[in-house]
Design a protein around this motif. Structure first.
Motif, PDB file in Angstrom:
ATOM      1  N   ASN A  41       0.818  -1.251   0.011  1.00  0.00           N
ATOM      2  CA  ASN A  41       0.099   0.250   0.103  1.00  0.00           C
ATOM      3  C   ASN A  41       0.802   1.245   0.067  1.00  0.00           C
ATOM      4  O   ASN A  41       1.846   1.432   0.672  1.00  0.00           O
ATOM      5  CB  ASN A  41      -1.017  -0.016   1.103  1.00  0.00           C
ATOM      6  CG  ASN A  41      -1.941  -0.916   1.138  1.00  0.00           C
ATOM      7  OD1 ASN A  41      -2.148  -1.731   2.325  1.00  0.00           O
ATOM      8  ND2 ASN A  41      -2.604  -1.280   0.056  1.00  0.00           N
ATOM      9  N   GLY A  42       0.612   1.970  -0.748  1.00  0.00           N
ATOM     10  CA  GLY A  42       1.122   3.592  -0.926  1.00  0.00           C
ATOM     11  C   GLY A  42       2.616   3.410  -1.597  1.00  0.00           C
ATOM     12  O   GLY A  42       3.261   4.342  -1.835  1.00  0.00           O
ATOM     13  N   ALA A  43       2.657   2.413  -2.212  1.00  0.00           N
ATOM     14  CA  ALA A  43       3.989   1.999  -3.027  1.00  0.00           C
ATOM     15  C   ALA A  43       3.989   2.887  -4.146  1.00  0.00           C
ATOM     16  O   ALA A  43       5.155   3.535  -4.763  1.00  0.00           O
ATOM     17  CB  ALA A  43       4.350   0.822  -3.486  1.00  0.00           C
ATOM     18  N   GLY A  44       2.858   3.678  -4.753  1.00  0.00           N
ATOM     19  CA  GLY A  44       2.968   4.677  -5.997  1.00  0.00           C
ATOM     20  C   GLY A  44       2.227   3.747  -6.857  1.00  0.00           C
ATOM     21  O   GLY A  44       2.458   4.557  -8.381  1.00  0.00           O
ATOM     22  N   LYS A  45       1.708   2.695  -7.172  1.00  0.00           N
ATOM     23  CA  LYS A  45       1.256   2.056  -8.367  1.00  0.00           C
ATOM     24  C   LYS A  45       0.109   2.900  -8.977  1.00  0.00           C
ATOM     25  O   LYS A  45      -0.109   2.942 -10.245  1.00  0.00           O
ATOM     26  CB  LYS A  45       0.533   0.617  -7.911  1.00  0.00           C
ATOM     27  CG  LYS A  45       1.630  -0.370  -7.084  1.00  0.00           C
ATOM     28  CD  LYS A  45       1.032  -1.646  -6.762  1.00  0.00           C
ATOM     29  CE  LYS A  45      -0.022  -1.559  -5.787  1.00  0.00           C
ATOM     30  NZ  LYS A  45       0.562  -0.782  -4.137  1.00  0.00           N
ATOM     31  N   THR A  46      -1.084   3.164  -8.003  1.00  0.00           N
ATOM     32  CA  THR A  46      -2.356   3.982  -8.573  1.00  0.00           C
ATOM     33  C   THR A  46      -1.831   5.204  -9.231  1.00  0.00           C
ATOM     34  O   THR A  46      -1.989   5.673 -10.315  1.00  0.00           O
ATOM     35  CB  THR A  46      -3.221   4.272  -7.696  1.00  0.00           C
ATOM     36  OG1 THR A  46      -3.518   3.025  -6.970  1.00  0.00           O
ATOM     37  CG2 THR A  46      -4.398   5.053  -7.977  1.00  0.00           C
ATOM     38  N   THR A  47      -0.748   6.010  -8.661  1.00  0.00           N
ATOM     39  CA  THR A  47      -0.290   7.232  -9.255  1.00  0.00           C
ATOM     40  C   THR A  47       0.363   6.840 -10.221  1.00  0.00           C
ATOM     41  O   THR A  47      -0.099   7.618 -11.566  1.00  0.00           O
ATOM     42  CB  THR A  47       0.808   7.634  -8.169  1.00  0.00           C
ATOM     43  OG1 THR A  47       0.112   7.937  -7.009  1.00  0.00           O
ATOM     44  CG2 THR A  47       1.395   8.905  -8.504  1.00  0.00           C
ATOM     45  N   HIS A 190      -2.986  -7.071  -5.236  1.00  0.00           N
ATOM     46  CA  HIS A 190      -2.532  -7.560  -4.025  1.00  0.00           C
ATOM     47  C   HIS A 190      -2.335  -8.927  -3.724  1.00  0.00           C
ATOM     48  O   HIS A 190      -1.836  -9.411  -2.720  1.00  0.00           O
ATOM     49  CB  HIS A 190      -3.134  -6.706  -2.875  1.00  0.00           C
ATOM     50  CG  HIS A 190      -2.707  -5.140  -2.514  1.00  0.00           C
ATOM     51  ND1 HIS A 190      -1.484  -4.863  -2.448  1.00  0.00           N
ATOM     52  CD2 HIS A 190      -3.523  -4.257  -2.712  1.00  0.00           C
ATOM     53  CE1 HIS A 190      -1.573  -3.342  -2.442  1.00  0.00           C
ATOM     54  NE2 HIS A 190      -2.963  -2.888  -2.717  1.00  0.00           N
TER      55      HIS A 190
HETATM   56  P1  ATP Z   1      -2.588   1.114  -2.613  1.00  0.00           P
HETATM   57  O1  ATP Z   1      -1.835  -0.527  -2.888  1.00  0.00           O
HETATM   58  O2  ATP Z   1      -2.880   1.461  -1.115  1.00  0.00           O
HETATM   59  O3  ATP Z   1      -3.503   1.315  -3.741  1.00  0.00           O
HETATM   60  P2  ATP Z   1      -0.701   2.747  -4.224  1.00  0.00           P
HETATM   61  O4  ATP Z   1       0.570   1.829  -4.552  1.00  0.00           O
HETATM   62  O5  ATP Z   1      -1.537   2.610  -5.408  1.00  0.00           O
HETATM   63  O6  ATP Z   1      -1.276   2.015  -3.062  1.00  0.00           O
HETATM   64  P3  ATP Z   1      -0.741   5.487  -4.478  1.00  0.00           P
HETATM   65  O7  ATP Z   1      -2.322   5.816  -4.341  1.00  0.00           O
HETATM   66  O8  ATP Z   1      -0.145   5.592  -5.800  1.00  0.00           O
HETATM   67  O9  ATP Z   1      -0.282   4.104  -4.080  1.00  0.00           O
HETATM   68  O10 ATP Z   1      -0.104   6.334  -3.494  1.00  0.00           O
HETATM   69  C1  ATP Z   1       1.374   6.612  -3.394  1.00  0.00           C
HETATM   70  C2  ATP Z   1       1.606   7.507  -2.254  1.00  0.00           C
HETATM   71  O11 ATP Z   1       1.460   8.818  -2.580  1.00  0.00           O
HETATM   72  C3  ATP Z   1       0.813   7.410  -1.042  1.00  0.00           C
HETATM   73  O12 ATP Z   1       2.090   7.607   0.295  1.00  0.00           O
HETATM   74  C4  ATP Z   1      -0.004   8.525  -0.953  1.00  0.00           C
HETATM   75  O13 ATP Z   1      -0.565   8.802   0.605  1.00  0.00           O
HETATM   76  C5  ATP Z   1       0.460   9.459  -1.776  1.00  0.00           C
HETATM   77  N1  ATP Z   1      -0.458  10.146  -2.510  1.00  0.00           N
HETATM   78  C6  ATP Z   1      -1.473   9.856  -3.351  1.00  0.00           C
HETATM   79  N2  ATP Z   1      -2.229  10.648  -3.984  1.00  0.00           N
HETATM   80  C7  ATP Z   1      -1.926  12.007  -3.342  1.00  0.00           C
HETATM   81  C8  ATP Z   1      -2.197  12.985  -3.499  1.00  0.00           C
HETATM   82  N3  ATP Z   1      -3.407  13.517  -4.187  1.00  0.00           N
HETATM   83  N4  ATP Z   1      -1.722  14.182  -2.598  1.00  0.00           N
HETATM   84  C9  ATP Z   1      -0.750  13.642  -1.636  1.00  0.00           C
HETATM   85  N5  ATP Z   1      -0.353  12.599  -1.504  1.00  0.00           N
HETATM   86  C10 ATP Z   1      -0.928  11.430  -2.289  1.00  0.00           C
END
Ligand code: ATP
Length: 254
Positions: A41-47, A190
């Motif tokens: 979680n939070g690794a940056g995948k969705t971003t 996941h």
């Molecule tokens: P998950 O498995 O929980 O979906 P993820 O790998 O998709 O996680 P992201 O959603 O890309 O992770 O988030 C990556 C990091 O960027 C996290 O620490 C999140 O808190 C931060 N983050 C995401 N969107 C924003 C935003 N709009 N503003 C500030 N921080 C953000």
């Protein structure tokens, strides 16, 4: 056969204020593969996915999707990709037929709602409202909406989260059938069993960096070759096998 990249990501960086969510990431997705982005979680995948989908601005780096730059040609990319919306993107009181008509109008394409629903085994729910669907049906419907514009690439962000074992297997079949029609699939999950079964290649993302990229088979073989052994001898079946064996493979919720 030489594999052709359909997505190329070079030195991608995304910062939220001082926080670096995506940290100098490089990778390619090949045409026709199922490519998985895995990580905590939070690794940056969705971003990362949202930047490829042109839905989020990057801080720096280069991204090409089907030959088009996200900086210069976001419109051309949008026409060539299918993106799974979160549930909030659907009007709860419209029927599935009405929703597909709405989306096809937005895309400017002419599709038959029944044909789209048939792809995801939901024809008998054509007149049901979105809010009346089960979790698995909602997921299948959202995948149908990604196919309306006959995309070259579909992006699926945790498509099987929260689904029962039958519904998950059913979605795997659906994702494979999408790929067998020539569409490239980029998926986050996941569930490592799912990635192992479904993905041709996976990238592990941790703290915004890609820390490994290869086929599931290679990753596992390398780990075994390094001397890794599981602590407990794994039985030749697991509780999920018991679940499927007891309840059958058929979907329950049609
Ligand atoms: P998950 O498995 O929980 O979906 P993820 O790998 O998709 O996680 P992201 O959603 O890309 O992770 O988030 C990556 C990091 O960027 C996290 O620490 C999140 O808190 C931060 N983050 C995401 N969107 C924003 C935003 N709009 N503003 C500030 N921080 C953000």
């Amino acid at each position: 056969m030489v594999k052709q990249p359909i997505i190329t990501v070079k030195n991608l960086v995304k910062k939220y204020g001082n926080f670096v969510a995506v940290d100098q990431v490089d990778f390619e997705v090949f045409e026709g593969e199922i490519f998985g982005l895995l990580g905590p979680n939070g690794a940056g995948k969705t971003t990362t996915l949202e930047i490829l989908e042109t839905l989020r601005d990057k801080t720096s780096g280069e991204v090409f999707v089907d030959g088009f730059s996200v900086d210069k040609d976001a419109g051309s990319i949008k026409k060539r990709i299918g993106v799974q919306l979160q549930a909030a993107g659907y009007y709860p009181n419209l029927t599935l037929t009405e929703l597909i008509e709405l989306f096809s109008g937005l895309y400017g394409v002419n599709v038959s709602p029944m044909e789209m629903l048939a792809k995801v085994s939901l024809t008998d729910k054509a007149k049901a409202k979105y809010k009346e669907l089960s979790g698995g049906q909602k997921q299948r419907f959202s995948i149908a909406t990604t196919l309306i514009n006959n995309p070259r690439i579909v992006f699926l962000d945790e498509p099987t989260t929260g689904l029962d074992p039958q519904a998950r297997r059913n979605l795997w079949d659906l994702i494979r059938s999408i790929r067998s029609e020539g569409t490239t699939v980029v998926i986050t999950t996941h569930y490592m069993d799912e990635a192992e079964i479904l993905c041709d290649r996976v990238a592990f993302v941790d703290a915004g960096k890609i820390i490994g990229i290869d086929s599931p088979d290679h990753f596992i073989d390398q780990l075994v070759a390094s001397g890794f052994e599981r602590e407990k001898q794994v039985k030749s079946a697991n509780l999920e096998d018991v679940f499927i064996n007891l309840t059958g493979k058929e979907l329950r919720e049609i």
